[in-house]
Design a protein around this motif. Structure first.
Motif, short mmCIF file in Angstrom:
data_model
loop_
_atom_site.label_atom_id
_atom_site.label_comp_id
_atom_site.label_asym_id
_atom_site.label_seq_id
_atom_site.Cartn_x
_atom_site.Cartn_y
_atom_site.Cartn_z
N ILE A 101 1.58 5.22 -1.92
CA ILE A 101 0.36 5.63 -1.22
C ILE A 101 -0.69 5.99 -2.27
O ILE A 101 -0.56 6.99 -2.98
N CYS A 102 -1.72 5.14 -2.37
CA CYS A 102 -2.76 5.35 -3.37
C CYS A 102 -3.97 4.46 -3.06
O CYS A 102 -3.84 3.45 -2.38
N GLU A 103 -5.09 4.86 -3.60
CA GLU A 103 -6.29 4.02 -3.52
C GLU A 103 -6.29 3.01 -4.66
O GLU A 103 -6.79 1.91 -4.52
N PHE A 104 -5.77 3.40 -5.78
CA PHE A 104 -5.67 2.55 -6.96
C PHE A 104 -4.62 3.14 -7.87
O PHE A 104 -4.27 4.31 -7.72
N PRO A 105 -4.04 2.34 -8.76
CA PRO A 105 -4.32 0.93 -8.96
C PRO A 105 -3.85 0.10 -7.76
O PRO A 105 -3.05 0.58 -6.95
N LYS A 106 -4.33 -1.12 -7.66
CA LYS A 106 -3.91 -2.00 -6.58
C LYS A 106 -2.46 -2.38 -6.80
O LYS A 106 -2.08 -2.83 -7.89
N ILE A 107 -1.65 -2.20 -5.79
CA ILE A 107 -0.20 -2.42 -5.90
C ILE A 107 0.19 -3.85 -5.57
O ILE A 107 1.11 -4.41 -6.17
N GLY A 108 -0.50 -4.48 -4.63
CA GLY A 108 -0.13 -5.81 -4.14
C GLY A 108 0.19 -6.82 -5.23
O GLY A 108 1.22 -7.51 -5.14
N PRO A 109 -0.63 -6.93 -6.27
CA PRO A 109 -0.34 -7.92 -7.30
C PRO A 109 0.96 -7.65 -8.08
O PRO A 109 1.42 -8.53 -8.81
N HIS A 110 1.54 -6.48 -7.92
CA HIS A 110 2.72 -6.10 -8.72
C HIS A 110 4.00 -5.97 -7.90
O HIS A 110 5.06 -5.72 -8.47
N THR A 111 3.92 -6.13 -6.57
CA THR A 111 5.12 -5.87 -5.76
C THR A 111 6.27 -6.82 -6.06
O THR A 111 7.43 -6.41 -6.04
N SER A 112 5.98 -8.05 -6.36
CA SER A 112 7.05 -9.00 -6.66
C SER A 112 7.79 -8.60 -7.93
O SER A 112 9.03 -8.61 -7.98
N THR A 113 7.05 -8.19 -8.95
CA THR A 113 7.66 -7.73 -10.20
C THR A 113 8.45 -6.45 -9.96
O THR A 113 9.54 -6.26 -10.52
N ILE A 129 15.20 -5.33 -0.38
CA ILE A 129 14.30 -4.41 -1.06
C ILE A 129 12.87 -4.65 -0.57
O ILE A 129 12.36 -5.76 -0.65
N SER A 130 12.25 -3.60 -0.09
CA SER A 130 10.85 -3.68 0.33
C SER A 130 10.01 -2.75 -0.52
O SER A 130 10.35 -1.57 -0.67
N VAL A 131 8.96 -3.28 -1.10
CA VAL A 131 7.97 -2.46 -1.84
C VAL A 131 6.62 -2.83 -1.27
O VAL A 131 6.24 -4.00 -1.24
N LYS A 132 5.91 -1.82 -0.80
CA LYS A 132 4.59 -2.06 -0.23
C LYS A 132 3.70 -0.87 -0.53
O LYS A 132 4.16 0.13 -1.08
N ALA A 133 2.44 -1.01 -0.18
CA ALA A 133 1.50 0.07 -0.46
C ALA A 133 0.54 0.23 0.70
O ALA A 133 0.33 -0.68 1.50
N THR A 134 -0.01 1.42 0.76
CA THR A 134 -1.07 1.71 1.71
C THR A 134 -2.02 2.69 1.05
O THR A 134 -1.67 3.34 0.06
N THR A 135 -3.20 2.77 1.60
CA THR A 135 -4.13 3.80 1.14
C THR A 135 -4.08 4.95 2.13
O THR A 135 -3.44 4.86 3.18
N SER A 136 -4.75 6.02 1.80
CA SER A 136 -4.88 7.14 2.75
C SER A 136 -6.30 7.20 3.28
O SER A 136 -6.78 8.25 3.68
N GLU A 137 -6.96 6.01 3.27
CA GLU A 137 -8.32 5.90 3.81
C GLU A 137 -9.27 6.92 3.17
O GLU A 137 -10.11 7.51 3.84
N ARG A 138 -9.08 7.13 1.87
CA ARG A 138 -9.90 8.05 1.07
C ARG A 138 -9.78 9.51 1.51
O ARG A 138 -10.63 10.33 1.19
N LEU A 139 -8.70 9.85 2.21
CA LEU A 139 -8.45 11.23 2.63
C LEU A 139 -7.42 11.87 1.71
O LEU A 139 -6.52 11.21 1.20
N GLY A 140 -7.52 13.17 1.52
CA GLY A 140 -6.55 13.92 0.74
C GLY A 140 -6.58 13.59 -0.74
O GLY A 140 -7.48 12.92 -1.24
N PHE A 141 -5.56 14.11 -1.47
CA PHE A 141 -5.57 13.95 -2.93
C PHE A 141 -5.43 12.49 -3.34
O PHE A 141 -6.03 12.09 -4.33
N THR A 142 -4.67 11.68 -2.60
CA THR A 142 -4.58 10.27 -2.96
C THR A 142 -5.90 9.56 -2.70
O THR A 142 -6.32 8.71 -3.47
N GLY A 143 -6.55 9.93 -1.62
CA GLY A 143 -7.84 9.33 -1.28
C GLY A 143 -8.93 9.67 -2.27
O GLY A 143 -9.85 8.87 -2.50
N ARG A 144 -8.84 10.85 -2.87
CA ARG A 144 -9.81 11.25 -3.89
C ARG A 144 -9.45 10.68 -5.27
O ARG A 144 -10.14 10.93 -6.25
#
Length: 159
Positions: A101-113, A129-144
């Motif tokens: 859960i993060c705004e950056f860095p972008k995770i998608g390009p690295h999930t296969s690795t 094995i599942s690796v995925k990412a989401t943002t917190s829509e710029r809310l909270g500490f991850t969003g900031r």
């Protein structure tokens, strides 16, 4: 058959640096994650999910941050311990689902690795094995952009 599911959750803040390590993969970035070990929030969370399924506490009980021997340690050490503990109790790890859960860095390009690295560490096939990412829509500490959070689920089976 004994089927168990465990959940893990962890967070690490950003600090000075030039890369992050996520699920065992070094990703160039303008900051680093801070922690007692290498601060790999992905591996820490999966480790806790396995310990949870075993009802064996959490990563801090097995590798206390107050113990200087773990300062700067690579997080695969913790994950390997959890996997070996499960095996010693007769369990097979059958599935891991990890969400960063993060705004950056972008995770998608690295999930296969990341999946390839986890396959190596967990000794299970990538279709479990599942690796995925989401943002917190710029809310909270991850969003900031102050850090990264992660949650994971692990399934263990004993025949």
């Amino acid at each position: 058959m004994d089927v168990r599911t465990g959940n893990g959750f962890d967070v690490h803040r950003f600090g000075p640096g030039d890369h992050v390590i996520l699920c065992g993969v070094k990703i160039p970035f303008d900051r680093a994650l801070q922690g007692h070990s290498d601060a790999d929030v992905g591996l820490h969370t999966i480790t806790d999910a396995i310990y949870g399924a075993l009802a064996e506490g959490d990563i801090g009980q097995h590798f206390p941050p107050s113990d200087p021997q773990w300062k700067g340690a690579e997080s695969h050490i913790f994950l390997t311990h959890a996997v070996e503990l499960a095996a010693s109790k007769g369990f097979t790890l059958t599935h891991v689902d990890c969400t960063l859960i993060c705004e950056f860095p972008k995770i998608g390009p690295h999930t296969s690795t990341m999946r390839d690295k986890l396959q190596e560490l967990l000794a299970i096939t990538p279709d479990r094995i599942s690796v995925k990412a989401t943002t917190s829509e710029r809310l909270g500490f991850t969003g900031r952009g102050e850090g990264i959070a992660c949650m994971a689920t692990a399934t263990l089976v004993k025949p």
